[in-house]
Each structure stands twice: as C-alpha cells, then as structure tokens.
Design a protein around this motif. Structure first.
Motif, PDB file in Angstrom:
ATOM      1  N   ASP A  85      -1.883  -2.778  -6.280  1.00  0.00           N
ATOM      2  CA  ASP A  85      -2.456  -2.716  -4.939  1.00  0.00           C
ATOM      3  C   ASP A  85      -1.378  -3.047  -3.903  1.00  0.00           C
ATOM      4  OD1 ASP A  85      -5.159  -2.565  -3.438  1.00  0.00           O
ATOM      5  OD2 ASP A  85      -4.136  -4.306  -2.582  1.00  0.00           O
ATOM      6  N   TRP A  86      -1.444  -2.377  -2.745  1.00  0.00           N
ATOM      7  CA  TRP A  86      -0.399  -2.521  -1.726  1.00  0.00           C
ATOM      8  C   TRP A  86      -0.243  -3.966  -1.259  1.00  0.00           C
ATOM      9  CZ3 TRP A  86       3.467   0.410  -1.291  1.00  0.00           C
ATOM     10  CH2 TRP A  86       3.374   1.801  -1.417  1.00  0.00           C
ATOM     11  N   ASP A  87      -1.290  -4.740  -1.240  1.00  0.00           N
ATOM     12  CA  ASP A  87      -1.161  -6.140  -0.820  1.00  0.00           C
ATOM     13  C   ASP A  87      -0.189  -6.888  -1.724  1.00  0.00           C
ATOM     14  OD1 ASP A  87      -2.926  -5.780   1.259  1.00  0.00           O
ATOM     15  OD2 ASP A  87      -4.655  -6.608   0.194  1.00  0.00           O
ATOM     16  N   SER A  88      -0.313  -6.659  -3.014  1.00  0.00           N
ATOM     17  CA  SER A  88       0.586  -7.302  -3.982  1.00  0.00           C
ATOM     18  C   SER A  88       2.015  -6.785  -3.820  1.00  0.00           C
ATOM     19  CB  SER A  88       0.079  -7.046  -5.403  1.00  0.00           C
ATOM     20  OG  SER A  88       1.003  -7.520  -6.371  1.00  0.00           O
ATOM     21  N   VAL A  89       2.164  -5.484  -3.633  1.00  0.00           N
ATOM     22  CA  VAL A  89       3.490  -4.883  -3.486  1.00  0.00           C
ATOM     23  C   VAL A  89       4.185  -5.405  -2.225  1.00  0.00           C
ATOM     24  CG1 VAL A  89       4.724  -2.711  -3.077  1.00  0.00           C
ATOM     25  CG2 VAL A  89       2.893  -2.819  -4.791  1.00  0.00           C
ATOM     26  N   ALA A  90       3.445  -5.509  -1.117  1.00  0.00           N
ATOM     27  CA  ALA A  90       4.027  -5.996   0.137  1.00  0.00           C
ATOM     28  C   ALA A  90       4.525  -7.427  -0.011  1.00  0.00           C
ATOM     29  CB  ALA A  90       3.009  -5.893   1.263  1.00  0.00           C
ATOM     30  N   ILE A 108      -0.740   1.341  -4.435  1.00  0.00           N
ATOM     31  CA  ILE A 108      -1.923   2.160  -4.209  1.00  0.00           C
ATOM     32  C   ILE A 108      -2.942   1.347  -3.428  1.00  0.00           C
ATOM     33  CG2 ILE A 108      -1.617   3.616  -6.260  1.00  0.00           C
ATOM     34  CD1 ILE A 108      -3.616   1.825  -7.718  1.00  0.00           C
ATOM     35  N   ASP A 109      -3.831   2.044  -2.761  1.00  0.00           N
ATOM     36  CA  ASP A 109      -4.925   1.392  -2.041  1.00  0.00           C
ATOM     37  C   ASP A 109      -6.161   1.448  -2.935  1.00  0.00           C
ATOM     38  OD1 ASP A 109      -7.026   0.639  -0.371  1.00  0.00           O
ATOM     39  OD2 ASP A 109      -6.100   1.537   1.404  1.00  0.00           O
ATOM     40  N   VAL A 110      -6.349   0.411  -3.722  1.00  0.00           N
ATOM     41  CA  VAL A 110      -7.408   0.407  -4.737  1.00  0.00           C
ATOM     42  C   VAL A 110      -8.781   0.601  -4.108  1.00  0.00           C
ATOM     43  CG1 VAL A 110      -8.574  -0.975  -6.486  1.00  0.00           C
ATOM     44  CG2 VAL A 110      -6.076  -0.958  -6.383  1.00  0.00           C
ATOM     45  N   ASP A 111      -9.071  -0.108  -3.030  1.00  0.00           N
ATOM     46  CA  ASP A 111     -10.395   0.005  -2.406  1.00  0.00           C
ATOM     47  C   ASP A 111     -10.656   1.426  -1.911  1.00  0.00           C
ATOM     48  OD1 ASP A 111     -10.953  -2.635  -2.871  1.00  0.00           O
ATOM     49  OD2 ASP A 111     -10.384  -3.326  -0.871  1.00  0.00           O
ATOM     50  N   ARG A 112      -9.643   2.034  -1.310  1.00  0.00           N
ATOM     51  CA  ARG A 112      -9.816   3.404  -0.796  1.00  0.00           C
ATOM     52  C   ARG A 112     -10.069   4.379  -1.938  1.00  0.00           C
ATOM     53  NH1 ARG A 112      -5.663   6.719   3.230  1.00  0.00           N
ATOM     54  NH2 ARG A 112      -6.912   8.638   3.350  1.00  0.00           N
TER      55      ARG A 112
END
Length: 380
Positions: free
Chosen positions: A363-368, A189-193
């Motif tokens: 968060d997508w950064d962690s998933v990537a 997910i995009d937490v900030d968005r």
C-alpha cells in the motif's frame, strides 16, 4: 524536507508507473508537512507553475512526444535534460531544496540533475525502476552500445540509489554502486481503491475469468498465454480478457483468431479509466502475466489486492517471485507449465498465502514511509 522530484512527465496529466510513484509518495509527504516540487514538462493548461494536490508542479520545458516508433524518444530525453539543468541549478544554489530525487529511466535528466547539484551540498537520490544491460541489444539493435554506455555512466554517478525491487538492486550493483549502498523501496498500490473499484457489470461491460493487463510487447509473452488458454479452454468454458496496447497487438490478434476458442478471447485495448482496469481485476478469478522482464510487477500486486489468483513467470530478469512470494503461482515461461497452472487456478486452487494480505504490504502509505526514511538518510 524540501524535496525536488525530477520527471519529464507528470501524473495525472500523463499516465505511467514512474510518475504515479512520484505523485503518490509526494502527496503523502506533502500531507505530512514536507515541501514537494516536481520539475517536468508542461502537460497541463495554464501557468508554468501550479499547485496540484499539495504538490508544486514546475515546468522547465513544454509538452513533447515521448515515443518514436514505439520506443522512448532519445531526442526528447536530451531536450528535457538540457532545459532542466539551469533552472534546477538556480533553485539549488538558492538553497530552495534539500535533495533531488530523479527517476531512471530516461538517463539524461538524471545526468542533468547531477550537473545541477554541482557547487551545492544537495544530494541526488535516484529511483531505478529497471536496469537493462543486455536488453539494450533487443531495444536498440546496432545502437545498443550507446544505451549501455549511458546506463553505465548513470549508474556510476555519485548518488543515493533506490531500486524498486531486490532483483533491480542486484542488477544495478552489477554495473555501479555496491549492493549494500542500494536501498529497496518497492512500487505501491492503492489497496482501498482497488477493492472498491466498480465491477465491469455496473458499466454494462463483460467480465472475464482470466485477465492480462499490460503493454503488448514481446517480453510480456502474451502469445504464450493465448496458446495456454486455448489448451485449457478445451476443458472449461472460461473466458480471457487482454487489456493493453503495443507493437505486438496486431500480431497477437491474428494469432487469437486462429485458435480453436477464439470466440472466448477479447482484446479490450488500452483503457483510459484506471478504475475500469481495477474493476476487471476484481471480477476475474485468475490474473496471468507470464512476463520475463519485470523490474517490479505492479499489475501482479494490484491483482493480488483484487483477490485474483496470480500466475507469473519465474525468470531471472523478473521480480515477480519477489512481489508474489507464496501468495501467487510461479511457473517457467513454457506452455505446458502455464496451461497446468491455469487449469488448477480455474478449478479453484488458491495460493498458500492470502493474496490480499500480501498486497497490503505494498500500500502507498507504507511505501511513502519507507521512501521518507531513505530521503532523510540521504540528507543527514
């Protein structure tokens, strides 16, 4: 790395969880210097190969309808697979890509991707969002054995499998690779968005105390939610918003009209603007999803990031318990249990763990970063 993703539909031209995952992981890897190509149908205007947000989008087939009578089209999947195999093989034979990453499902493009790797050293990584097994009987009826066989054959291919949840990995191990060989890389997910999405009031729309968002199909158990909410509404002035569309929409709307508190239930339909969905989550106090079939449960993660108290069904075919941990409320998919959970959540009871803290782990950064590790392992 030079990565070839295979997906018949491509984000953002067609919305959906699997293609969004490819986009979010792909754009982050591209920003880190990796070369990312997505092979799909051409749902965009212009030439068949374009660059979008750092990704090379390469069309191997024209746009086509994805559904037949509210079910994914088998002929579309076969057509895409047939058009994919040869151009992908040419690129692999020319050593253009270090690995291929194919989404499951549909299955035929995965089979075509494996065929394209023959005669090369290119590994195939598969991303399993769900494993259906007996669910094929509900989905295809008399044709269920066909679906089961294709799923079984796909699971048995030589591959590096990724599952989006532990429960999906366990189900996959039941028909194919060993559990130890399956890596779990969750959806993201995009937490900030989510946490900055405009609230509904800023667009002149109502907000709701209780929210559901998802496809209106039988397994989502929205009928159960309607009855449970109606019982709670006897003791509170809460409102319920239903976001989504699907084959159950008409029947659910008829059911809602018969309830005592029908005036407090709103069907919003499918919302084209993703930020509107997120805004409704931010405004809601409770997010309820009593679905009994969830390969991951992305809306639950999104709702946690929006600081909702999330109520989900505890069921052996749902990954909701894995996603929520102790940052949400799990109930048996029964009206009495769901009614009591709604009552307590609306009264202000909160989960043991902060939902926003739990959501941050997706968060997508962690998933990537997790995906990159698995992709590297497949190559080396």
């Amino acid at each position: 790395m030079r990565i070839a993703f295979v997906s018949n539909v491509v984000h953002p031209f067609v919305k959906g969880g699997a293609q969004k995952r490819i986009h979010e992981i792909g754009t982050r890897l591209a920003a880190d210097g990796h070369d990312i190509t997505v092979y799909g149908r051409q749902f965009w205007d212009g030439p068949g190969e374009i660059t979008h947000e750092g990704l090379t989008l390469r069309a191997v087939a024209p746009a086509a309808g994805l559904y037949t009578d509210d079910r994914r089209s088998i002929t579309e999947a076969i057509d895409f697979a047939a058009r994919l195999a040869r151009p992908l093989h040419r690129r692999l034979a020319a050593d253009d890509h270090d690995l291929v990453v194919a989404s499951v499902f549909p299955y035929f493009p995965v089979l075509a991707s494996k065929l394209a790797t023959l005669g090369t050293d290119t590994p195939l990584v598969t991303t399993w969002h769900e494993v259906w097994r007996d669910y094929w009987e509900s989905y295809l009826g008399g044709a269920a054995p066909f679906g089961k066989v294709i799923e079984y054959v796909t699971a048995r291919l030589p591959q590096q499998p990724i599952a989006v949840s532990g429960i999906t990995a366990d189900r996959l191990a039941g028909i194919g690779p060993s559990r130890e060989s399956i890596d779990v890389v969750p959806n993201g997910i995009d937490v900030d968005r989510i946490q900055s999405a405009p609230l509904p009031e800023s667009h002149g729309h109502d907000s709701y105390d209780v929210l559901f968002a998802g496809r209106l199909i039988e397994d989502k158990n929205v009928a159960l939610l309607l009855d449970a909410f109606d019982a709670v509404a006897d003791q509170t002035d809460a409102t319920l918003g239903i976001i989504g569309d699907g084959p159950e929409a008409t029947r659910l709307q008829r059911q809602a009209r018969r309830l005592n508190h029908a005036d407090r239930i709103s069907f919003l339909g499918f919302l084209d603007e993703y930020d509107r969905v997120l805004g409704h989550m931010r405004a809601a106090r409770v997010f309820a999803s009593p679905s009994t079939r969830e390969g991951f449960g992305i809306t639950c993660a999104e709702a946690m990031a929006a600081d909702c108290t999330v109520i989900a069904a505890e069921h052996p075919e749902s990954a909701a318990s894995e996603v929520l941990s102790n940052a949400g409320v799990l109930v048996r998919p029964e009206q009495s249990q769901l009614t009591e959970a709604l009552k307590q959540a609306l009264a202000g009871e909160r989960p043991v763990m902060d939902p926003k803290k739990r959501a941050a782990t997706y968060d997508w950064d962690s998933v990537a970063t997790k995906a990159e590790i698995v992709y590297n392992k497949a190559i080396y």
